[in-house]
Design a protein around this motif. Structure first.
Motif, mmCIF file in Angstrom:
data_model
loop_
_atom_site.group_PDB
_atom_site.id
_atom_site.type_symbol
_atom_site.label_atom_id
_atom_site.label_comp_id
_atom_site.label_asym_id
_atom_site.label_seq_id
_atom_site.Cartn_x
_atom_site.Cartn_y
_atom_site.Cartn_z
ATOM 1 N N ARG A 1 -36.568 -20.784 18.968
ATOM 2 C CA ARG A 1 -37.643 -21.006 19.931
ATOM 3 C C ARG A 1 -37.513 -22.408 20.524
ATOM 4 O O ARG A 1 -37.603 -23.398 19.801
ATOM 5 N N GLU B 1 -39.611 -22.693 26.851
ATOM 6 C CA GLU B 1 -38.907 -21.463 27.213
ATOM 7 C C GLU B 1 -39.843 -20.264 27.082
ATOM 8 O O GLU B 1 -40.461 -20.053 26.043
ATOM 9 N N TYR C 1 -36.128 -16.348 27.168
ATOM 10 C CA TYR C 1 -35.486 -16.229 25.847
ATOM 11 C C TYR C 1 -34.648 -14.955 25.771
ATOM 12 O O TYR C 1 -33.497 -14.978 25.324
ATOM 13 N N THR D 1 -42.227 -19.133 23.905
ATOM 14 C CA THR D 1 -41.840 -18.647 22.574
ATOM 15 C C THR D 1 -42.281 -19.598 21.466
ATOM 16 O O THR D 1 -42.465 -19.182 20.330
#
Length: 521
Positions: free
Chosen positions: A77, A81, A86, A148
């Motif tokens: 993670r 993002e 991701y 994320t």
């Protein structure tokens, strides 16, 4: 289509991790990679993925356009993002899209056509639509625009699983893909692996997963750095390994016994030769010289017999975790209790929960990812305050935990300083105990952040051994442990007399600790 290693050597400093390794993954290959923590499993996967280069030997891809997907052990993670970004990165779509854009600017027709073909082959054209469907199917009910870094452990596990399911690589390399997945997620992963048409290599501590999904096991020997392959799944490998071990011990014992017999004979012959051959000459009517010569011949004969005995290596004895968990003084009749307890975290609400823990109970907490298992443990541990209801801990209750993130050992503090601060042990005693968990001089002076997930987990287990506790709360304790350490943990927990609360999706581990009851969220 295949990716293969030929005579690969990889070292870190003075330590050779992989030594002249040959390994191949072809279509429909199902390879389980095993070995103790630090043996080089992740290193081997990174070499196959092209993320690391060997010191010598070569990595070949046939054809050269073959695509390899790699899922790392820890949830990847990155700050800022988003989930869709991701998934695009993990499936290779992002890099393929960048290549299309780059060649569109440079305008190299052949390169542009090849880049576009790769982008389409990886599923870039409809990634967003497929991602929405896959996330919905997995019960990952978060926006594709959510960052994320804000996902829970269970949500991050399902995001990783979504990346696997969305992949259109020719070869997949999965490093502990079962970590944090619930039973439904494990079932989906097993079905995907069974249907995947390409080659696959997986590192996993889930023995049932290995039995159900792989057809051969590659074992990295930490002593030699070599790789040995075995046909079948985990159970077949364990049986073959034990049989080979018994045979090697038998051959070693036979060779040692034969060597002792010949050495005793040689010792006797040499003593006779030193004493002279007169008695032999007298018995045969010959000269002293003839008697001495005859004995010298027998000495040489015994020496040649000793040389001819095959040298058999003693079987390598790997490091083993020896864990014992001693319960503190017996608590009162009530170890801990929740009465009408409610927790609210953002839009999530758990409760009301009623739970009364008695001495010696073994409680398994189960449920889907995101159902609130870790939240319930945090409430029980006092890390979260109930919005309603009460939490009670018995007066004589001594509580300890192994959390899912292994958060106690993740900062810049050295392992030794962190461990002594948490246990109260003197530095030398702490070093001795940590060494029993294969955390030696190199590890104890390093910052905790630089330790591997397995090393941080072993530090937590060492802490539990140092403290006498009668309420042990474990959140996914088998994550990041090698299989031998998991089996030792199972043995220790079977003998543990205190109260145990455990969250785990390791099916064989749950069978081994034998819960007296389960709470399904």
């Amino acid at each position: 289509m295949r990716v293969s290693l030929h005579g690969v050597v990889r070292s870190f400093g003075a330590r050779t991790v992989l030594d002249h390794v040959d390994l191949a993954l072809g279509p429909r290959s199902r390879l389980g990679l095993v070995g103790p923590n630090g043996a080089g499993k992740s290193t081997l996967l990174r070499l196959l993925a092209g993320l690391d280069e060997p010191d010598s030997g070569r990595v070949e891809r046939t054809p050269t356009t073959l695509t390899v997907g790699y899922l790392p052990q820890e949830h990847d993670r990155r700050p800022g993002e988003k989930l869709l970004e991701y998934l695009a990165r993990r499936t290779g779509v992002r890099d393929a899209e960048h290549a299309v854009a780059r060649h569109a600017v440079d305008w190299s027709p052949d390169a542009y056509a090849a880049a576009l073909e790769r982008f389409l082959a990886l599923g870039g054209a409809d990634l967003e639509a497929r991602a929405r469907g896959t996330c919905a199917e997995l019960g990952l009910s978060v926006s594709l625009e959510q960052e994320t870094a804000t996902l829970s452990g269970g949500e991050a596990a399902r995001a990783g699983l979504a990346a696997i399911l969305l992949s259109r690589h020719d070869v997949l390399l999965l490093d502990e893909p079962t970590n944090d997945l619930d039973f439904d997620g494990l079932d989906r992963l097993e079905r995907f692996v069974g249907a995947f048409p390409g080659g696959l290599a997986v590192v996993s501590h889930d023995r049932i997963f290995l039995d159900r999904t792989v057809t051969r096991i590659a074992e990295i020997d930490p002593w030699t750095g070599r790789v040995r392959e075995h046909a079948g799944g985990w159970s077949d490998y364990v049986a073959a390994r034990e049989l080979a071990r018994q045979r090697q011990y038998a051959a070693f014992a036979d060779a040692q016994e034969r060597r002792r017999e010949v050495e005793a004979l040689l010792h006797a012959r040499r003593n006779q030769a030193r004493a002279g051959g007169g008695f032999l000459a007298h018995a045969t009517g010959g000269s002293d010289r003839r008697g001495t010569k005859a004995l010298s011949g027998k000495v040489r004969q015994a020496e040649r017999s000793l040389e001819r005995i095959e040298h058999v290596e003693k079987p390598y004895e790997p490091w083993q975790l020896h864990l014992s968990l001693a319960a503190a003084q017996r608590p009162g009749d009530r170890v801990a209790a929740l009465e009408g307890a409610v927790v609210e975290r953002g839009g999530f609400r758990l409760g009301p929960v009623d739970l009364d823990l008695a001495p010696g109970e073994r409680v398994a907490v189960t449920g889907r990812n995101g159902a609130g298992k870790s939240t319930l443990l945090a409430l029980l541990l006092g890390e979260l305050e109930p919005a309603a209801g009460t939490r009670t801990i018995g007066r004589a209750t001594v509580l300890a935990t192994l959390d899912q993130r292994r958060g106690a050992y993740e900062g810049e503090t050295t392992l030794l300083d962190g461990f002594t601060a948490r246990t109260g042990l003197p530095a030398e005693d702490a070093r001795t105990l940590l060494a029993k968990f294969n955390l030696g001089t190199d590890q104890v002076v390093r910052g905790c952040r630089s330790l591997s997930p397995g090393e941080r987990t072993r530090a937590h287990l060492a802490e539990l051994m140092a403290r006498g506790v009668n309420l042990l709360v474990l959140d996914e304790p088998t994550n990041h442990l090698d299989l031998e350490a998991i089996e030792e943990l199972e043995t220790a927990l079977r003998a543990y007399a205190g109260t145990l609360v455990v969250v785990s999706h390791d099916r064989r581990f749950l069978e081994a600790v034998a819960p007296t009851r389960s709470i399904d969220l």
